[in-house]
Design an enzyme around this catalytic site. Structure first.
Site, short mmCIF file in Angstrom:
data_model
loop_
_atom_site.label_atom_id
_atom_site.label_comp_id
_atom_site.label_asym_id
_atom_site.label_seq_id
_atom_site.Cartn_x
_atom_site.Cartn_y
_atom_site.Cartn_z
CB SER A 213 -5.80 8.43 14.87
OG SER A 213 -6.01 7.53 15.91
NE ARG B 295 -6.19 13.13 7.01
CZ ARG B 295 -7.17 12.24 7.13
NH1 ARG B 295 -8.39 12.64 7.38
NH2 ARG B 295 -6.93 10.95 7.04
CG ASP C 79 -2.12 13.63 4.07
OD1 ASP C 79 -1.15 13.87 3.33
OD2 ASP C 79 -2.84 12.63 3.92
CG HIS D 200 -10.56 3.92 2.40
ND1 HIS D 200 -11.19 4.22 3.58
CD2 HIS D 200 -9.26 3.79 2.71
CE1 HIS D 200 -10.29 4.30 4.55
NE2 HIS D 200 -9.12 4.05 4.05
CG ASN D 201 -11.07 -0.58 -3.31
OD1 ASN D 201 -11.73 0.45 -3.43
ND2 ASN D 201 -10.18 -0.96 -4.21
CG HIS E 3 -1.86 1.08 1.36
ND1 HIS E 3 -2.98 1.15 0.58
CD2 HIS E 3 -1.87 2.16 2.17
CE1 HIS E 3 -3.65 2.23 0.91
NE2 HIS E 3 -3.00 2.87 1.86
N GLY F 188 -1.72 9.19 -8.90
CA GLY F 188 -2.69 8.11 -8.94
C GLY F 188 -2.53 7.22 -7.73
CE1 TYR G 154 0.72 3.32 -5.67
CE2 TYR G 154 1.65 4.10 -3.60
CZ TYR G 154 0.62 4.08 -4.51
OH TYR G 154 -0.51 4.83 -4.29
#
Ligand code: ADP
Ligand code: MG
Lengths: 743, 81, 223, 81
Positions: free
Chosen positions: A323, A125, A278, A104-105, A55, A546, A58
């Site tokens: 969080s 964000r 962020d 956000h699958n 994640h 992307g 990559y």
């Protein structure tokens, strides 16, 4: 458990560490030891494992994504390219626009409402981090079969979550997609896109420069959310639960994020930050290592200063916590008081947790003891790179050789039944049930939203400068031919911008695939990236960024390859845009582009259980000429309306046009079955006043686009040759599906 | 006729934005008694006849599948007079 | 003519409301929830949004903001005050208007273009309309269902204090299709749909909402 | 440390769309036990020390002014172990 410090790591090299459980491979763990010259502390292990997860690193896709750089379009419009939180594009008049799409699958399958909500929160964000005010969101979504019981659990929750979070932030939702396919059962795709705007001079970057500058964590307090989430998310152990009592699901607080946005924008306006990042996946591990790596390299952090929601958290957990609603800023000491005062005004918790140092190490302490001492680049930017094997899967030859056999409606009754069937099929049915849950008016700048081809927002109230964004994917075509499929999706998204008369400018993408460990899936991915890079180069559109989402599969069954392509366009005066439909009778309807026999991957084939055949070949030169024609038609005021043809072909396009303002149309088609149902790409229906005929034909000729008059507007039916479909019947078919399934 | 009450609360480790907001508002109004506030849902279910063990087992099942989301919430069931 | 527009943490439509005031020819003054000073404004708008996240109950926390104490005082002296959506909820929580706004009967957030009829044109905010005039403006909320007891409803009806009603199907379960009400004096108005999003057909469904803002400017000139 | 629970329910005469929706969903899932369902809110408030009568009076006041809206809601307060 005793605190594992750098000192103890040096003296106990033999300590067994659970690197496998954390998702690190044997050789990756060995590399960490090599980098550090000792075993990692447990905190370091936590950082490397999350940051080297699929994640965040990559690692499977990097080697392919390089093409976006290698084949990059040379353009001055790109102010910030791939690699930052989001790319930034010059849209003129001193304005810059940033946009990005993310998935956000998996979280949305587990907890649809919160998964989708925090997906929106995260992408917003990212946009804010660039220094931009977020101005709109979009949500391309995919679900299992519309009738499936689990879809009835997932879909309403996802929609409510997207709306719940976005509405509360005051971001208009200006478009998206809702598509159903059995491969998404158990793997819903929840992609979220955000657009932001700023002045050129306001662009912010994620870098921690200037020794002595302060590292400030601000926003929500840190809790035990999503600990291990990142590595679990994108690893084969998905489904196995993390440490007991630590939730893998995060709950978002959109109110806190809204306040965080306003607070941050006030801080940016006062020019109080040197760099900003962020906190998303991998939380503080990611923010500190990326900021340090992007700057001069040195940073020290006192982790015990982090304000906690749950005081029982260990340092490892604090480093990994996901969080929501947190940001990390680099602030010069002379500005810190003003920074903290603005946070106080907005009631936002802000804490100095460290400072930029002259060295090249990221050092983190816990109550004075050193627990992390690493070169930040090795964590953030120099993770592992895999050359995963890929090979054309066996299904390709087989499906490509299949003949598509679908019924062809001949009689008036059959034609009517086909049009009504397509109008009401879940993939093409009216999406108002969904979009009515989204605020499209907030901020007062929305020019286009559902059901228009693209979303469009005004950027400047005095000059009426605006931007348009469209997202598209055609997974059926990508399944048959991933190289052509993604090019077709790119062309479609660009066309959806151009129908309104906006000029396509830049591309972002979210590539949703199955397991990269399956060579067949990896091949789909490789072909998709190659196609997208080639396509963008040919169309002169830079890729600004992307997101890749792997492991969308259940057992050995992967989702259809689903590259969602987002195209951003610019329009100098939103008042002159071409609307998607006509609101009066007596106009002439023309079809731009030619219709061939393209049923493979079509909605009509899908309805009839056909998945085979060959995807159409893309013709991007023709696509660009058509786009030029659409833009010219707007500037020369030729078109009264223009609407693109995609899934459901001419049948779906006419349905949407006549229902928009309840004005019917009469069309004459030589071969109604083919003309209505084929999905040949590169076509648009335009409505013009008959006085514009010559202008249209001249422009079409110039663009070398075939232009055929197909009918006229008016009446209270959609009439195709002798087949009369009353608008009210068509409306019922189109609008009843979603309320019936999900109401 | 009996009344069954199902209380649903977010698990303690899950962020509770609503409870947090209430907890922050109380002191602004001069109420200083609260150390922490959590907000949950309360369902009052009226049933025909007595609350038999079978009925309660059913309620338990319903709470698990519909009233609460076990991923983030816990629930308790009790019979009220 | 100075019209104050209040920003609470979580307010969303403040900039739109200010724009609407400007479109109508007035001067918009932004008011911060934490300041008691009303900066000499002649009227106030409480705009839409999710103040304090709409946690607990919509408007329940905002009602106690320092700025509200000054506003309540001035409103009781006759200052024109308009609460739109979340602002309407604040007005009910603050007991400047009767009743309460509860969850939409379908339980979803609902954003759509809504036809309403203007039923009282004597208030400070509706004089630019004609009696019974039907207009279309956006409705967007999750808790817009107006509820009150029978006695309150009867008095609202009898005293002509219903400002606007939904036309056609009830979008949210409001009693008697109530979209907006006023206090007895006619200076305080609460409205669920959003006139500030309908001041220009470019960005809204119509420009029908502008009348609320021109009304108040007129009312203040008249004084 | 004590825990005080404040339960807030809509008055019986006020429409409760959430409870109604739950009541309608239950039989669709095969749960037929419920005659009616009402949905309300539950606040769990942790306080320092024991729940003294003064503290409870304060909670009562907070419930009246903030936690519940007396126009549409009623509340009950109790101390839980
Ligand atoms: N999840 C969603 N959120 C917002 N808008 C949506 C969503 N799904 C579909 N839409 C909108 O509905 C319209 C029709 O969608 P679609 O048929 O997929 O368009 P197209 O074929 O032109 O890509 C578009 O305006 C699209 O943006
Ligand atoms: Mg389209």
């Amino acid at each position: 458990m005793a605190l594992d410090t750098v000192a103890s790591a040096k003296t106990s090299p033999e300590t067994k560490q659970p690197f496998l459980e954390l998702g690190l491979k044997e050789d990756e763990y060995a590399r960490v030891r090599e980098i550090l010259g000792r075993r990692p502390t447990s905190s370091e292990l936590a950082m490397y494992s999350v940051m080297w997860s699929e994640h965040c690193s990559y690692k499977s896709s990097k080697t392919h994504l390089k093409q976006f750089g290698d084949k990059a379009v040379k353009t001055d419009a790109l102010l910030v390219g791939i690699g930052e939180n989001a790319g930034v594009v010059d849209v003129g008049q001193g304005y810059a626009v940033t946009f990005k799409i993310e998935s956000h699958n998996h979280p949305s399958f587990i907890e649809p409402y919160q998964g989708a909500a925090t997906g929106v929160g995260g992408i917003v964000r990212d946009i804010l981090t660039m220094g931009a005010r977020p101005i709109a969101v979009m949500d391309p979504l995919r679900f299992g079969p519309a009738e499936a019981a689990d879809t009835r659990r997932v879909l309403p929750g996802v929609i409510a979550g997207v709306g719940g979070y976005g509405n509360c932030l005051g971001l208009p939702n200006i478009g998206g997609e809702v598509t159903f396919d059995e491969t998404y059962a158990g793997n819903p795709l929840v992609n979220a896109l955000c657009i932001g705007v700023m002045k050129h001079s306001d662009i912010k970057l994620a870098k921690a420069a200037g020794a002595g500058n302060l590292v400030v964590l601000y926003g929500a307090k840190t809790g035990g959310d999503g600990i291990g989430g990142v590595s679990v998310l994108a690893s084969e152990t998905f489904g196995a639960s993390g440490p007991a009592k630590r939730p893998s699901v995060q709950v978002g607080d959109p109110f806190v994020e809204k306040v965080l946005i306003e607070c941050s924008l006030e801080i940016f306006a006062a020019d109080l930050v040197v760099g900003i990042q962020d906190l998303g996946g991998a939380g503080l591990s990611c923010a500190t290592s990326e900021l340090a790596s992007g700057g001069t390299g040195g940073m020290s952090v006192e982790l015990d200063r982090v304000p906690l929601r749950d005081p029982s958290l260990s340092p490892e957990e604090i480093l990994m916590s996901e969080s929501q609603e947190r940001m990390c800023a680099i602030v010069e000491p002379k500005n810190i008081d003003q920074f903290l005062a603005i946070c106080k005004k907005w009631d936002v918790t802000a804490t100095v947790i460290g400072e930029v140092t002259t060295g090249d190490r990221l050092q983190i302490t816990w109550h004075g003891e050193l627990i992390v001492d690493v070169p930040p680049r090795t964590v953030a930017h120099e993770g592992p790179v895999y050359q995963r094997p890929f090979a054309e899967p066996a299904y390709i030859k087989q499906v490509n050789s299949e003949k598509v056999v679908v019924p062809m409606p001949i009689t008036d009754a059959e034609i009517k039944a086909a049009v009504l069937k397509l109008a009401g099929t879940p993939n093409l049915a009216d999406k108002s049930w969904v979009t009515a849950q989204y605020d499209k008016y907030v901020q007062g700048n929305t020019i286009q939203a559902q059901p228009d081809d693209s979303g469009m927002v005004r950027v400047d109230e005095s000059t009426h400068l605006g931007v348009a964004v469209a997202t598209d994917a055609n997974a059926n075509w990508s399944y048959l031919n991933p190289y052509e499929g993604v090019k077709l999706a790119l062309a479609e998204a660009a066309r959806n911008i151009a129908t309104a008369g906006a000029q396509p400018l830049a591309v972002s993408n979210c590539l949703n695939f199955g397991s990269p460990e399956d060579p067949g899936v990896m091949w789909q991915f490789a072909e998709t990236v190659r196609g997208l890079a080639d396509g963008c180069l040919e169309m002169g559109l830079p890729v600004t960024g992307g997101n890749v989402s792997f492991y969308n599969q259940t057992g050995s069954t992967a989702i259809l390859p689903t590259p969602v392509i987002a195209v951003l366009g610019v329009i100098d005066d939103v008042r002159t845009r071409t609307p998607m439909s006509f609101d009066r009778a007596g106009l002439d309807l023309y079809l731009l582009g030619e219709t061939g026999e393209d049923f493979a991957g079509s909605e009509w084939a899908f309805i009839h259980g056909q998945r085979g055949g060959q995807a159409p070949q893309s013709d991007l030169q023709a696509a660009m000429r058509l786009n030029a024609l659409l833009v010219a038609g707007r500037t020369e005021k030729i078109f009264t309306a223009a609407h693109d043809l995609s899934q459901g072909g001419l049948s779906a396009t006419l349905t949407e046009m006549v229902l928009r303002h309840d004005v019917g149309a009469t069309v004459k088609l030589n071969n109604p079955a083919l003309d209505l149902l084929s999905e040949t790409p590169g076509r648009v229906v335009v409505a013009i006043d008959s006085s514009k005929k010559d202008a249209l034909l001249t422009q079409a000729k110039k663009a070398q686009i075939v232009c055929t008059q197909i009918g006229t507007t008016g009446g209270d039916s959609l009439t195709i040759n002798d087949c009369v479909i009353p608008l009210n019947e068509l409306r019922i078919a189109h609008t009843e599906t979603f309320p019936r399934l999900f109401g | 006729m009996a009344k069954i009450v199902v209380d649903v609360m977010l698990k303690p480790e899950i962020l509770d934005p609503q409870g947090t907001a209430v907890g922050a508002a109380l002191p602004r109004l001069g109420f200083t008694f609260a150390k922490s506030v959590r907000q949950g849902k309360r369902f009052e279910i009226e049933i025909e006849g007595e609350a038999t063990p079978e009925q309660l087992a059913q309620v338990e099942k319903a709470a698990e599948t519909l009233l609460a989301n076990p991923v983030i919430e816990t629930f308790t069931i009790r019979v009220e007079k | 003519m100075k019209v104050g527009v209040v920003t609470f943490p979580g307010t969303l439509d403040d900039r739109d409301a200010a724009r609407a005031v400007r479109f109508a020819g007035g001067q918009a003054i932004s008011l911060w929830h934490g300041d008691e000073d009303l900066q000499g404004v002649d009227a106030v708008i409480l705009p839409g949004g999710f103040s304090y996240g709409d946690y607990l109950r919509c408007g329940a926390i905002s009602r106690f903001a320092p700025v509200m104490q000054s506003i309540i005082k001035r409103a009781n002296e006759g200052m024109p005050l308009l609460g739109i959506c979340n602002g309407f909820q604040v007005l009910c929580e603050a007991h400047l208007l009767p009743g309460a706004l509860t969850r939409n009967h379908e339980l979803h957030f609902l954003c759509r273009d809504q036809k309403i009829s203007i039923e009282n044109i004597t208030s400070a905010w509706t004089s630019a309309y004609t009696q019974g005039q039907e207009i279309v403006i956006p409705l967007k909320n999750g808790e817009g269902s107006f509820q009150c007891d029978d006695a309150t409803l009867a008095s609202l009806e009898n005293d002509g204090r219903i400002i606007a009603r939904y036309v056609g199907e009830n979008p949210n379960g409001s009693r008697n299709l109530i979209a907006g009400i006023t206090n007895a004096r006619g200076n305080v108005v609460g409205l669920m749909p959003h006139p500030e999003h309908a001041i220009d057909a470019l960005t809204g469904p119509t420009a029908d909402g502008l009348g609320f803002f021109t009304s108040v400017l007129q009312a203040m000139v008249g004084k």
